[in-house]
Design a protein around this motif. Structure first.
Motif, PDB file in Angstrom:
ATOM      1  N   ALA A 160      -0.968  -6.398 -13.047  1.00 24.87           N
ATOM      2  CA  ALA A 160      -1.518  -6.602 -11.708  1.00 24.87           C
ATOM      3  C   ALA A 160      -2.322  -5.375 -11.310  1.00 24.87           C
ATOM      4  N   ARG A 161      -3.364  -5.613 -10.539  1.00 21.24           N
ATOM      5  CA  ARG A 161      -4.218  -4.497 -10.165  1.00 21.24           C
ATOM      6  C   ARG A 161      -4.774  -4.708  -8.762  1.00 21.24           C
ATOM      7  N   GLY A 162      -4.650  -3.660  -7.929  1.00 21.82           N
ATOM      8  CA  GLY A 162      -5.262  -3.689  -6.608  1.00 21.82           C
ATOM      9  C   GLY A 162      -6.624  -3.039  -6.724  1.00 21.82           C
ATOM     10  N   GLU A 176      -3.298 -10.767   2.780  1.00 21.11           N
ATOM     11  CA  GLU A 176      -3.365 -10.974   1.334  1.00 21.11           C
ATOM     12  C   GLU A 176      -3.268  -9.601   0.654  1.00 21.11           C
ATOM     13  N   PRO A 177      -2.914  -9.572  -0.630  1.00 21.97           N
ATOM     14  CA  PRO A 177      -2.621  -8.281  -1.255  1.00 21.97           C
ATOM     15  C   PRO A 177      -3.842  -7.378  -1.436  1.00 21.97           C
ATOM     16  N   GLY A 178      -5.031  -7.999  -1.501  1.00 23.25           N
ATOM     17  CA  GLY A 178      -6.214  -7.195  -1.783  1.00 23.25           C
ATOM     18  C   GLY A 178      -6.853  -6.574  -0.555  1.00 23.25           C
ATOM     19  N   THR A 236      -6.521   2.655  -7.866  1.00 24.33           N
ATOM     20  CA  THR A 236      -6.519   4.069  -7.461  1.00 24.33           C
ATOM     21  C   THR A 236      -5.216   4.771  -7.851  1.00 24.33           C
ATOM     22  N   GLY A 237      -4.320   4.036  -8.475  1.00 30.34           N
ATOM     23  CA  GLY A 237      -3.046   4.632  -8.882  1.00 30.34           C
ATOM     24  C   GLY A 237      -3.279   5.823  -9.788  1.00 30.34           C
ATOM     25  N   VAL A 238      -2.394   6.790  -9.741  1.00 33.23           N
ATOM     26  CA  VAL A 238      -2.564   8.007 -10.533  1.00 33.23           C
ATOM     27  C   VAL A 238      -1.417   8.199 -11.521  1.00 33.23           C
ATOM     28  N   GLU A 276       5.867   9.760  -4.449  1.00 35.96           N
ATOM     29  CA  GLU A 276       5.154   8.603  -3.906  1.00 35.96           C
ATOM     30  C   GLU A 276       4.229   7.903  -4.889  1.00 35.96           C
ATOM     31  N   HIS A 277       3.890   8.519  -5.995  1.00 31.84           N
ATOM     32  CA  HIS A 277       2.888   7.908  -6.885  1.00 31.84           C
ATOM     33  C   HIS A 277       3.472   6.888  -7.856  1.00 31.84           C
ATOM     34  N   GLY A 278       4.764   6.966  -8.080  1.00 29.71           N
ATOM     35  CA  GLY A 278       5.381   6.026  -9.017  1.00 29.71           C
ATOM     36  C   GLY A 278       5.417   6.577 -10.431  1.00 29.71           C
ATOM     37  N   ALA A 328       0.327  19.577  -0.417  1.00 31.27           N
ATOM     38  CA  ALA A 328       1.666  19.008  -0.239  1.00 31.27           C
ATOM     39  C   ALA A 328       1.748  18.264   1.084  1.00 31.27           C
ATOM     40  N   HIS A 329       2.404  17.085   1.020  1.00 31.37           N
ATOM     41  CA  HIS A 329       2.866  16.451   2.249  1.00 31.37           C
ATOM     42  C   HIS A 329       4.152  17.203   2.582  1.00 31.37           C
ATOM     43  N   ALA A 330       3.977  18.357   3.200  1.00 34.63           N
ATOM     44  CA  ALA A 330       5.072  19.325   3.215  1.00 34.63           C
ATOM     45  C   ALA A 330       6.230  18.896   4.106  1.00 34.63           C
ATOM     46  N   ILE A 349      -9.797   3.054   0.152  1.00 36.87           N
ATOM     47  CA  ILE A 349     -10.058   2.199  -1.009  1.00 36.87           C
ATOM     48  C   ILE A 349      -8.849   1.453  -1.540  1.00 36.87           C
ATOM     49  N   SER A 350      -7.649   1.992  -1.351  1.00 30.24           N
ATOM     50  CA  SER A 350      -6.488   1.334  -1.974  1.00 30.24           C
ATOM     51  C   SER A 350      -6.080   0.099  -1.169  1.00 30.24           C
ATOM     52  N   THR A 351      -5.365  -0.805  -1.844  1.00 30.52           N
ATOM     53  CA  THR A 351      -5.029  -2.093  -1.235  1.00 30.52           C
ATOM     54  C   THR A 351      -3.577  -2.110  -0.727  1.00 30.52           C
ATOM     55  N   ILE A 352      -3.324  -3.019   0.178  1.00 37.29           N
ATOM     56  CA  ILE A 352      -1.956  -3.162   0.684  1.00 37.29           C
ATOM     57  C   ILE A 352      -1.026  -3.578  -0.458  1.00 37.29           C
ATOM     58  N   GLY A 353      -1.502  -4.479  -1.320  1.00 35.64           N
ATOM     59  CA  GLY A 353      -0.676  -4.885  -2.467  1.00 35.64           C
ATOM     60  C   GLY A 353      -0.319  -3.698  -3.342  1.00 35.64           C
ATOM     61  N   GLY A 354      -1.284  -2.841  -3.586  1.00 33.26           N
ATOM     62  CA  GLY A 354      -1.033  -1.627  -4.372  1.00 33.26           C
ATOM     63  C   GLY A 354      -0.103  -0.678  -3.628  1.00 33.26           C
ATOM     64  N   ASN A 355      -0.316  -0.535  -2.335  1.00 34.09           N
ATOM     65  CA  ASN A 355       0.568   0.314  -1.519  1.00 34.09           C
ATOM     66  C   ASN A 355       2.006  -0.196  -1.602  1.00 34.09           C
ATOM     67  N   VAL A 356       2.155  -1.518  -1.494  1.00 32.92           N
ATOM     68  CA  VAL A 356       3.496  -2.113  -1.567  1.00 32.92           C
ATOM     69  C   VAL A 356       4.096  -1.885  -2.954  1.00 32.92           C
ATOM     70  N   ALA A 357       3.300  -2.152  -3.977  1.00 35.48           N
ATOM     71  CA  ALA A 357       3.822  -2.080  -5.349  1.00 35.48           C
ATOM     72  C   ALA A 357       4.183  -0.659  -5.762  1.00 35.48           C
ATOM     73  N   THR A 358       3.587   0.337  -5.081  1.00 35.93           N
ATOM     74  CA  THR A 358       3.936   1.731  -5.396  1.00 35.93           C
ATOM     75  C   THR A 358       4.810   2.361  -4.322  1.00 35.93           C
ATOM     76  N   ASN A 359       5.095   1.607  -3.260  1.00 44.16           N
ATOM     77  CA  ASN A 359       5.773   2.186  -2.084  1.00 44.16           C
ATOM     78  C   ASN A 359       5.044   3.464  -1.663  1.00 44.16           C
ATOM     79  N   ALA A 360       3.761   3.330  -1.419  1.00 43.03           N
ATOM     80  CA  ALA A 360       2.914   4.489  -1.147  1.00 43.03           C
ATOM     81  C   ALA A 360       3.376   5.251   0.090  1.00 43.03           C
ATOM     82  N   GLY A 361       3.219   6.546  -0.006  1.00 40.09           N
ATOM     83  CA  GLY A 361       3.429   7.417   1.135  1.00 40.09           C
ATOM     84  C   GLY A 361       2.092   7.775   1.724  1.00 40.09           C
TER      85      GLY A 361
HETATM   86  C1  LIG Z   1      -7.933  10.120  -3.918  1.00 36.26           C
HETATM   87  C2  LIG Z   1      -6.555   9.551  -4.030  1.00 36.26           C
HETATM   88  C3  LIG Z   1      -5.606   9.889  -3.081  1.00 36.26           C
HETATM   89  C4  LIG Z   1      -4.322   9.347  -3.135  1.00 36.26           C
HETATM   90  N1  LIG Z   1      -3.429   9.661  -2.165  1.00 36.26           N
HETATM   91  C5  LIG Z   1      -2.195   9.091  -2.179  1.00 36.26           C
HETATM   92  C6  LIG Z   1      -1.243   9.389  -1.165  1.00 36.26           C
HETATM   93  O1  LIG Z   1      -1.469  10.172  -0.247  1.00 36.26           O
HETATM   94  N2  LIG Z   1      -0.026   8.764  -1.225  1.00 36.26           N
HETATM   95  C7  LIG Z   1       0.278   7.885  -2.216  1.00 36.26           C
HETATM   96  O2  LIG Z   1       1.387   7.334  -2.200  1.00 36.26           O
HETATM   97  N3  LIG Z   1      -0.608   7.598  -3.197  1.00 36.26           N
HETATM   98  C8  LIG Z   1      -1.823   8.167  -3.199  1.00 36.26           C
HETATM   99  N4  LIG Z   1      -2.719   7.880  -4.209  1.00 36.26           N
HETATM  100  C9  LIG Z   1      -2.328   6.939  -5.278  1.00 36.26           C
HETATM  101  C10 LIG Z   1      -2.755   5.468  -5.027  1.00 36.26           C
HETATM  102  O3  LIG Z   1      -3.863   5.403  -4.176  1.00 36.26           O
HETATM  103  C11 LIG Z   1      -1.612   4.668  -4.440  1.00 36.26           C
HETATM  104  O4  LIG Z   1      -0.591   4.553  -5.407  1.00 36.26           O
HETATM  105  C12 LIG Z   1      -2.013   3.261  -3.983  1.00 36.26           C
HETATM  106  O5  LIG Z   1      -0.901   2.658  -3.344  1.00 36.26           O
HETATM  107  C13 LIG Z   1      -2.485   2.364  -5.115  1.00 36.26           C
HETATM  108  O6  LIG Z   1      -3.113   1.226  -4.556  1.00 36.26           O
HETATM  109  P1  LIG Z   1      -4.135   0.379  -5.437  1.00 36.26           P
HETATM  110  O7  LIG Z   1      -4.541  -0.804  -4.639  1.00 36.26           O
HETATM  111  O8  LIG Z   1      -5.210   1.222  -5.931  1.00 36.26           O
HETATM  112  O9  LIG Z   1      -3.177  -0.092  -6.628  1.00 36.26           O
HETATM  113  P2  LIG Z   1      -3.429   0.008  -8.202  1.00 36.26           P
HETATM  114  O10 LIG Z   1      -3.718   1.395  -8.610  1.00 36.26           O
HETATM  115  O11 LIG Z   1      -4.382  -1.045  -8.596  1.00 36.26           O
HETATM  116  O12 LIG Z   1      -1.981  -0.399  -8.749  1.00 36.26           O
HETATM  117  C14 LIG Z   1      -0.893   0.462  -8.545  1.00 36.26           C
HETATM  118  C15 LIG Z   1       0.369  -0.169  -9.155  1.00 36.26           C
HETATM  119  O13 LIG Z   1       0.742  -1.308  -8.386  1.00 36.26           O
HETATM  120  C16 LIG Z   1       0.655  -2.504  -9.162  1.00 36.26           C
HETATM  121  N5  LIG Z   1       0.049  -3.505  -8.291  1.00 36.26           N
HETATM  122  C17 LIG Z   1      -1.115  -3.432  -7.611  1.00 36.26           C
HETATM  123  N6  LIG Z   1      -1.286  -4.516  -6.848  1.00 36.26           N
HETATM  124  C18 LIG Z   1      -0.200  -5.303  -7.043  1.00 36.26           C
HETATM  125  C19 LIG Z   1       0.205  -6.565  -6.534  1.00 36.26           C
HETATM  126  N7  LIG Z   1      -0.521  -7.248  -5.650  1.00 36.26           N
HETATM  127  N8  LIG Z   1       1.389  -7.073  -6.972  1.00 36.26           N
HETATM  128  C20 LIG Z   1       2.153  -6.402  -7.848  1.00 36.26           C
HETATM  129  N9  LIG Z   1       1.812  -5.210  -8.358  1.00 36.26           N
HETATM  130  C21 LIG Z   1       0.646  -4.669  -7.957  1.00 36.26           C
HETATM  131  C22 LIG Z   1      -0.158  -2.153 -10.391  1.00 36.26           C
HETATM  132  O14 LIG Z   1       0.236  -2.913 -11.496  1.00 36.26           O
HETATM  133  C23 LIG Z   1       0.189  -0.688 -10.563  1.00 36.26           C
HETATM  134  O15 LIG Z   1       1.425  -0.566 -11.223  1.00 36.26           O
HETATM  135  C24 LIG Z   1      -4.002   8.456  -4.193  1.00 36.26           C
HETATM  136  C25 LIG Z   1      -4.947   8.142  -5.153  1.00 36.26           C
HETATM  137  C26 LIG Z   1      -6.201   8.684  -5.102  1.00 36.26           C
HETATM  138  C27 LIG Z   1      -7.191   8.324  -6.164  1.00 36.26           C
END
Ligand SMILES: Cc1cc2nc3c(=O)[nH]c(=O)nc-3n(C[C@H](O)[C@H](O)[C@H](O)COP(=O)(O)OP(=O)(O)OC[C@H]3O[C@@H](n4cnc5c(N)ncnc54)[C@H](O)[C@@H]3O)c2cc1C
Ligand SMILES: Cc1cc2nc3c(=O)[nH]c(=O)nc-3n(C[C@H](O)[C@H](O)[C@H](O)COP(=O)(O)OP(=O)(O)OC[C@H]3O[C@@H](n4cnc5c(N)ncnc54)[C@H](O)[C@@H]3O)c2cc1C
Lengths: 456, 456
Positions: free
Chosen positions: B68-70, B109-111, B73-75, B414-416, B365-367, B137-149
C-alpha cells in the motif's frame, strides 16, 4: 485430587488464597446487575507478579476460569465471577514503583488506587488524567482494563491516552512487557492498546507505565441552570461552536438534581430543571470561562457569576452522584455515547422513552464527549407488579440503546461490555467484527480461561 | 496464464493499472534508504473501495504481495516495493466525504493530503491535529498506517489519538469497519488501534473517521538561541518543570542551523549554536509564553522579545528543514525517542558518537516528546573512501540506537520500522513480543501478501 484452592495455596503460600464464604460472596460480583450469580471457588490475593503467574499457571493446568479484579467498581459485570471460576484480586499489589517528575511518568502496580496515584503526582504538579467518578476507589489496573473515561477526558483523553507500557501475564503464565517508556513509540503493533479495554480477557495487567500531565494551576468552574434539559444539552454544543475546550462539561437533568438534593439537603432543583457544569483550566482558564459564561447565558441559562467555589462544590457532588446505588434488575445505569451534534435529540428521545414505558429516568452525562449515563428505574411495589415493571424497564433500556445506535452512537462510551451489555453487542458490531475479536481472543487465550463470557 | 497486470486491468477497468517503466520506478521506493531495490510488477491507482477490494482479491488469488502506498513520503522503507509485488496507490482516493463541524469529526478517503484536510477544517475553526513535517504532501492513510507524529503532538497527541474509526480492506478482500463515530467508545477490543501504525501489513485503510480539535486563536512563538546544544536540551526540561505544556517544542542543533542558512540565506548559526523553538497556543498562550521566556532566559538562552512573527517564520523553516534530501547509504535520518529526562545526556552522546566515528551530524528534535531525528552523513570522495565511510556511518547509527535503548528509549518515535529499521527491532523487542506480533500478522494475513517483510 486436591482442590484448586489447595493447589493455589501450595503454589502461592499462606494468607493469599481465601475461601471464607463472606469473602467469596463479597468478591463474586462488581456493581453491575447480576444475571447469573456464581460464587467463585476461591479468591486469590496476589502480592507480586510471580503470585499472579503462579495463580494463572495453576488455573491453566486445570482449565479453571480466572476473573481478574481491581476494586470491583465496574458497572458492566466485567468482574462478576463465572461458573467454577477463581477471582484474582490485584488489590494488594498497590505500590507506586516509580514516579519520575522529569520524565513525567509513573510505574505502578495494578492495584494502586487512582486517587493515590493522583495524590502522589500532585506533589510534583502532575496528574494522572483519567478521572472516573470512582477515582477514590477504583484501581489503575481496572481503569486500564476498562479504558476508563471520566470527567476531564474531553480535554485530557481516556485511559488509553495515558498508558505508555504494560506488564501483562498471559494465559500461559508468561510475562510480557509491551509498549515504550517514552511518550511516543511506534515499533511494531500496538499491543498495549489491545490490552487496554480488554476487560481481563486477553491477559492480566500486572504493571503499567503511565504518562502524567500537568496539574492546571488555575481552574474556573461555571454552573449554568436551565429551565429544561434540552436547552442545557444545546449549551454543550454552543460551547463547542465557540471553539473553547473545557476540561469538564457535565450535564445533569432534573432527576439527578432532585437526587443530589436528597443526599445533600441542597436545593438545586429549585434553581432549574437541568444543570450544566463547565470547568476550564490552565493558563487560559479565566478567558475561557468568560466566553463560556457569555455563550451559556445567551442560550437561556442562569449562570453563576460569583466566584467558582460553589460550582466546584457542585462538581464534587456530581463526582459522587452515583452515591451508594448498585444496579439490579429494577435500576440500570446506561453508558451510551452519541455524536455530539445528536446530544439534544438523544436527550429528547430519552425523556419520551421514559414516558412511553412508564419508567423513571435520571441522566448525568460527560457531555463534552457525548457520553450519557441515563439511569432507568422503577419503584417496587409487590412481586407481581415488580415483574411487570422489570419488563418495562428492559423495554426502555433496549429502546434507549436502539436510538443511540440509530444516531451513530455506541452502547458503551466508557464502562465496557462486561457481561451485562453483551446482549446489545451484536446490534453495534456485525458478525465479521465479532468473529475477528473471537479469533484474537483465541490467539491470546486458546483455552478460554481468562474471564470467559465477557467483553466480546 | 495472463499476467497479474492483465488480471488487475480486467478486474478494475482501464486507466488504473500502470506498467510504464517510469511510473514503476517512481513508485518502487519511498524516501528511505534502499536496501534491496525491487521494481513492482505494476502500480494500481485505486479510485474506490471496490477497486481496492478487487485488487486485493486478484493479488490474493495469485499470492502476489501488495504494498500500500499513500504519498511515498515514508522514511523507513515501509512503502518500498518488495520482490514480485504490486504497489497499490491510494492517492486518487482523495475526497473528504464528510466534515461535520458540530460533531467535530471528518470522514476521509485514505489519499486525502493532510494539509487539504486541515484547510477544510480550518474554515470551521477546527484542525486535524497530527502535523508531520510532511503535512503538505503526506496522506491521511499514510499518517494512520505509520501513526505519524508531528510538531504539535506533545500537546495534541499522535495520529492514534485523532482516529475514531477505520474502514479496512482485509487480506481476503473483505471490508470491515472498526471503531466508533463518537469521541469515546469501548465496545470490544481496540481493532482501530491495532491497524493504526501497522504499516500496511494487517489491512489496507480505505477510509478514516477522525476527530478534529479546535484551531487555537492565539499562538505565541518563542525562539531561544543557545551557546551550545546541551543547554538548549536542558531548556526543554526547564519548560516542563514549569509545568507549561507548549504546542510545539522543536530543538535544532548547530548543523541544522547551518543547513537552514544554506537553504534560506539566513544567519541563524551566527546567533547561536542551537535553537529551541517553542510555541504556546490557546487562550493562555500569552501567559504561557511569558513563563517560557523567563525560564529559557534563566537557562542561558537569548530569547526573542519582539513579536513572534520572526519565530513563526523559523517554525515554518523548521517544518521544511528536511528539504529535498532523500536518505541513502551515505546519509541516514534517525527517529529515536528517549525519556525526557535523558534528552541532555542523549544529545551529548550523539555529539561524541559523531566525533568517534568521524561522521557528520545534525539533529532536529520534537523535543517535547523526547523524539530526536539525528541525521548522520559522510561526504563522498571516491569509491574506496566511500565504502569505508559508509561502514563508519553504520557504526555510528548502530551506536546511536544502542545508546537510546540503554536510556530506556525506542528505535522509532514516529517513522515506523518499515524495512530499514528491522535490523534493530530485536534489540528493542524480545522474542516473545516479536512472536506475538507474527501471530497477529498471521491471523490477519495468513498468506502473507500484505506488505511482507515490513514493520514487525
Ligand atoms: C520532509 C519529511 C518530513 C517528515 N516529517 C515527519 C514528521 O514530522 N512526523 C512523522 O511521523 N513522519 C514524518 N515524515 C515521514 C512520513 O511523511 C510519514 O510517515 C507519513 O505518515 C507517511 O505518509 P505517506 O502518505 O507518504 O505514506 P507512505 O510513505 O506512502 O506509506 C507509509 C507506510 O504506510 C503504508 N500505507 C500508506 N497508505 C496506506 C493505506 N491507505 N493503508 C495501509 N497502509 C498504508 C505504506 O505501506 C507504508 O508502510 C516525514 C517525511 C518527510 C519526507
Ligand atoms: C460510583 C462510580 C462511578 C463511576 N464512574 C466512572 C466514570 O466516570 N468513568 C468510567 O469509565 N467508569 C466509571 N465507573 C466504572 C468503574 O469504576 C470503572 O470501570 C473502573 O475503571 C473499574 O476499576 P476497578 O478497579 O474497580 O475494576 P474492576 O471493577 O475490579 O474490574 C473491571 C474490569 O477490569 C478487569 N480487570 C480489573 N483489574 C484488572 C487487571 N489488573 N488486569 C486485567 N483485567 C483487570 C476485570 O476483570 C473487569 O472486567 C464508575 C463506577 C462507580 C461505582
Amino acid at each position: 485430587m486436591s482442590s484448586i484452592a489447595d493447589e493455589l495455596t501450595s503454589a502461592l503460600g499462606p494468607g493469599k488464597v481465601v475461601q471464607d464464604p463472606a469473602v467469596l460472596a463479597a468478591y463474586a460480583v462488581d456493581q453491575a446487575p447480576v444475571l447469573d450469580y456464581q460464587q467463585p471457588l476461591a479468591v486469590v490475593f496476589a502480592e507480586s507478579v510471580p503470585d499472579v503467574q503462579a495463580a494463572v499457571r495453576s488455573c491453566a493446568a486445570r482449565r479453571v476460569p480466572i476473573v481478574a479484579r481491581g476494586a470491583g467498581t465496574g458497572v458492566s459485570g466485567g468482574a462478576h465471577a463465572t461458573e467454577g471460576s477463581v477471582v484474582l484480586s490485584l488489590e494488594r499489589m498497590n505500590r507506586i514503583l516509580d514516579l519520575n517528575p522529569d520524565d513525567e511518568t509513573a510505574v505502578v502496580e495494578p492495584g494502586v488506587v487512582n486517587a493515590d496515584l493522583n495524590d502522589a503526582a500532585a506533589r510534583h504538579g502532575l496528574m494522572f488524567a483519567p478521572d472516573p467518578a470512582s477515582f477514590t476507589i477504583s484501581t489503575i489496573g481496572g481503569n486500564v482494563a476498562t479504558n476508563a473515561g471520566g470527567l476531564r477526558c474531553a480535554k485530557y483523553g481516556v485511559t488509553r491516552d495515558s498508558v505508555l507500557a504494560l506488564d501483562v501475564v498471559l494465559a500461559d503464565g508468561s510475562l510480557i512487557h509491551t509498549g515504550h517508556q517514552t511518550f511516543k513509540g511506534v515499533a511494531g503493533y500496538d499491543l498495549t492498546g489491545l490490552f487496554v479495554g480488554s476487560e481481563g480477557t486477553l491477559g492480566i495487567v500486572v504493571g503499567a507505565t503511565v504518562r502524567l500531565k500537568y496539574l492546571p494551576r488555575e481552574v474556573h468552574t461555571i454552573a449554568a441552570f436551565y429551565p429544561d434539559f434540552r436547552q442545557a444539552a444545546a449549551g454543550v454544543l454552543a460551547v463547542g461552536k465557540a471553539r473553547v475546550q473545557p476540561a469538564i462539561m457535565e450535564l445533569l437533568d432534573g432527576g439527578s438534581l432532585v437526587q443530589l438534593d436528597e443526599i445533600h439537603g441542597s436545593d438545586l432543583a429549585g434553581r432549574g430543571a437541568s444543570l450544566l457544569l463547565v470547568q476550564t483550566d490552565g493558563f487560559g482558564a479565566a478567558a475561557e470561562a468568560d466566553v463560556v459564561r457569555d455563550v451559556l447565558a445567551a442560550g437561556g441559562a442562569v449562570v453563576t457569576t460569583e466566584a467558582s467555589e460553589e460550582a466546584e462544590h457542585l462538581v464534587d457532588m456530581r463526582r459522587n452522584s452515583r452515591g451508594v446505588e448498585v444496579d439490579d434488575q429494577y435500576r440500570v445505569g446506561e453508558d451510551v455515547a452519541v455524536p455530539r451534534s445528536r446530544l439534544v435529540d438523544y436527550v429528547a428521545a430519552l425523556e419520551s422513552l421514559a414516558e412511553t414505558h412508564e419508567v423513571r429516568l435520571k441522566v448525568v452525562a460527560h457531555a463534552g464527549d457525548g457520553n450519557l449515563h441515563p439511569t432507568f428505574w422503577v419503584d417496587r411495589v409487590n412481586d407481581l407488579a415488580d415483574a411487570e415493571a422489570a419488563a418495562r424497564l428492559n423495554k426502555a433500556l433496549d429502546a434507549s440503546i436502539a436510538v443511540a445506535l440509530d444516531m451513530g452512537g455506541t452502547i458503551t462510551g466508557e464502562h465496557g461490555i462486561g457481561q451485562y451489555k453483551l446482549r446489545w453487542l451484536s446490534l453495534e458490531q456485525p458478525e465479521p467484527i465479532r468473529e475477528l475479536q473471537r479469533r484474537l481472543k483465541e490467539l491470546f487465550d486458546p483455552a478460554g480461561i481468562l474471564n470467559p463470557g465477557k467483553a466480546i
